[in-house]
Motif scaffolding. Structure first.
Motif, short mmCIF file in Angstrom:
data_model
loop_
_atom_site.label_atom_id
_atom_site.label_comp_id
_atom_site.label_asym_id
_atom_site.label_seq_id
_atom_site.Cartn_x
_atom_site.Cartn_y
_atom_site.Cartn_z
N HIS A 113 38.22 43.83 45.50
CA HIS A 113 39.30 44.70 45.02
C HIS A 113 38.88 45.40 43.73
O HIS A 113 39.04 46.59 43.58
CB HIS A 113 40.56 43.86 44.82
CG HIS A 113 41.72 44.64 44.32
ND1 HIS A 113 42.39 45.55 45.11
CD2 HIS A 113 42.31 44.69 43.10
CE1 HIS A 113 43.36 46.11 44.39
NE2 HIS A 113 43.32 45.61 43.17
N THR A 114 38.35 44.61 42.79
CA THR A 114 37.82 45.17 41.55
C THR A 114 36.91 44.12 40.91
O THR A 114 36.92 42.96 41.31
CB THR A 114 38.95 45.60 40.58
OG1 THR A 114 38.39 46.33 39.49
CG2 THR A 114 39.72 44.40 40.05
N TYR A 115 36.13 44.52 39.93
CA TYR A 115 35.20 43.59 39.31
C TYR A 115 34.76 44.10 37.94
O TYR A 115 34.95 45.28 37.62
CB TYR A 115 33.96 43.37 40.20
CG TYR A 115 33.06 44.58 40.28
CD1 TYR A 115 33.32 45.61 41.19
CD2 TYR A 115 31.95 44.71 39.45
CE1 TYR A 115 32.49 46.72 41.26
CE2 TYR A 115 31.11 45.82 39.53
CZ TYR A 115 31.39 46.82 40.43
OH TYR A 115 30.58 47.92 40.49
N THR A 116 34.18 43.19 37.18
CA THR A 116 33.46 43.57 35.98
C THR A 116 32.23 42.69 35.88
O THR A 116 32.19 41.60 36.46
CB THR A 116 34.35 43.47 34.72
OG1 THR A 116 33.67 44.08 33.62
CG2 THR A 116 34.63 42.01 34.36
N ILE A 117 31.23 43.16 35.18
CA ILE A 117 30.02 42.38 34.99
C ILE A 117 30.08 41.76 33.60
O ILE A 117 30.22 42.47 32.60
CB ILE A 117 28.77 43.26 35.16
CG1 ILE A 117 28.73 43.80 36.60
CG2 ILE A 117 27.50 42.46 34.84
CD1 ILE A 117 27.71 44.88 36.83
N VAL A 118 30.02 40.44 33.56
CA VAL A 118 30.14 39.70 32.30
C VAL A 118 28.74 39.45 31.75
O VAL A 118 27.93 38.77 32.37
CB VAL A 118 30.88 38.36 32.52
CG1 VAL A 118 30.94 37.56 31.23
CG2 VAL A 118 32.27 38.63 33.08
N HIS A 119 28.50 39.99 30.57
CA HIS A 119 27.20 39.79 29.91
C HIS A 119 27.29 38.70 28.85
O HIS A 119 26.29 38.05 28.55
CB HIS A 119 26.72 41.10 29.28
CG HIS A 119 26.37 42.14 30.30
ND1 HIS A 119 25.13 42.21 30.90
CD2 HIS A 119 27.11 43.13 30.86
CE1 HIS A 119 25.12 43.21 31.76
NE2 HIS A 119 26.30 43.78 31.76
N GLN A 120 28.49 38.52 28.27
CA GLN A 120 28.69 37.49 27.25
C GLN A 120 29.89 36.64 27.64
O GLN A 120 31.03 36.95 27.31
CB GLN A 120 28.94 38.12 25.88
CG GLN A 120 27.70 38.78 25.31
CD GLN A 120 27.90 39.16 23.87
OE1 GLN A 120 28.85 39.85 23.54
NE2 GLN A 120 27.01 38.70 23.01
N PRO A 121 29.65 35.53 28.38
CA PRO A 121 30.76 34.67 28.80
C PRO A 121 31.53 34.11 27.60
O PRO A 121 30.93 33.75 26.59
CB PRO A 121 30.07 33.54 29.56
CG PRO A 121 28.70 34.04 29.88
CD PRO A 121 28.36 35.04 28.81
N ALA A 122 32.86 34.04 27.74
CA ALA A 122 33.70 33.49 26.68
C ALA A 122 33.46 31.99 26.54
O ALA A 122 33.59 31.43 25.46
CB ALA A 122 35.16 33.76 26.99
N ASN A 123 33.11 31.32 27.64
CA ASN A 123 32.85 29.88 27.61
C ASN A 123 31.34 29.65 27.71
O ASN A 123 30.68 30.15 28.62
CB ASN A 123 33.57 29.20 28.78
CG ASN A 123 33.49 27.69 28.69
OD1 ASN A 123 32.41 27.12 28.55
ND2 ASN A 123 34.63 27.05 28.77
N ALA A 124 30.82 28.89 26.77
CA ALA A 124 29.37 28.66 26.70
C ALA A 124 28.81 28.01 27.96
O ALA A 124 27.62 28.16 28.26
CB ALA A 124 29.04 27.80 25.49
N ALA A 125 29.66 27.31 28.74
CA ALA A 125 29.19 26.66 29.96
C ALA A 125 28.61 27.66 30.94
O ALA A 125 27.77 27.31 31.77
CB ALA A 125 30.33 25.88 30.62
N PHE A 126 29.05 28.91 30.85
CA PHE A 126 28.62 29.91 31.82
C PHE A 126 27.54 30.85 31.28
O PHE A 126 27.19 31.82 31.92
CB PHE A 126 29.84 30.71 32.29
CG PHE A 126 30.91 29.84 32.90
CD1 PHE A 126 30.71 29.23 34.12
CD2 PHE A 126 32.10 29.61 32.23
CE1 PHE A 126 31.68 28.42 34.68
CE2 PHE A 126 33.08 28.80 32.77
CZ PHE A 126 32.87 28.19 34.00
#
Ligand code: ZN
Length: 138
Positions: free
Chosen positions: A69-82
């Motif tokens: 439906h929609t997306y974004t590419i995360v370059h800096q995850p908010a949670n360090a686990a990711f």
């Protein structure tokens, strides 16, 4: 699929309400809450149907097939686990059965992402206890 994480993963906070979803994921099945009054699937899990407010809720297996439906590419995850996964695709998936769910698109080159592309579920056994439902191109 098994992704290795180098930090403790965040855990679901409402385990009782979401238990059928997580148990299904562990079996590599996508389970959705379904209203027994109006017969509609919905997601995220709630104690009452968002369409008719009935509290008579069951669960059913869905195909998991859907479209991006929609997306974004995360370059800096908010949670360090990711952090190790970045860049990763944060997506809203429109399931064929009706609900939309937040997930990740994996096994796809970032340049090949396209809104409305067909997707199917992939089950990521991240720990012995938890499996995440992600999506890949169908
Ligand atoms: Zn309903």
């Amino acid at each position: 699929m098994t992704t290795e994480y180098n930090k403790p993963l965040p855990r679901p906070i409402s385990v009782e309400l979401t238990r059928p979803f997580w148990e299904g994921a562990k079996r590599h099945e996508l389970m959705m809450p379904r209203c027994k009054t109006c017969d509609r699937f919905f997601f995220y899990p709630r104690e009452e149907c968002p369409s008719c407010f009935s509290r008579d809720i069951g669960w059913a297996k869905v195909s998991g097939k859907g479209r991006l439906h929609t997306y974004t590419i995360v370059h800096q995850p908010a949670n360090a686990a990711f952090r190790k996964e970045a860049p990763h695709v944060y997506a809203v998936v429109q399931l064929d059965e009706g609900p939309r769910m937040i997930s990740n698109v994996v096994e796809c080159d970032l340049d090949d992402l396209e809104v409305d592309m067909p997707l199917e579920p992939v089950f990521d056994d991240v720990t012995a206890e938890w499996t995440l439902v992600k999506f890949k191109p169908a």
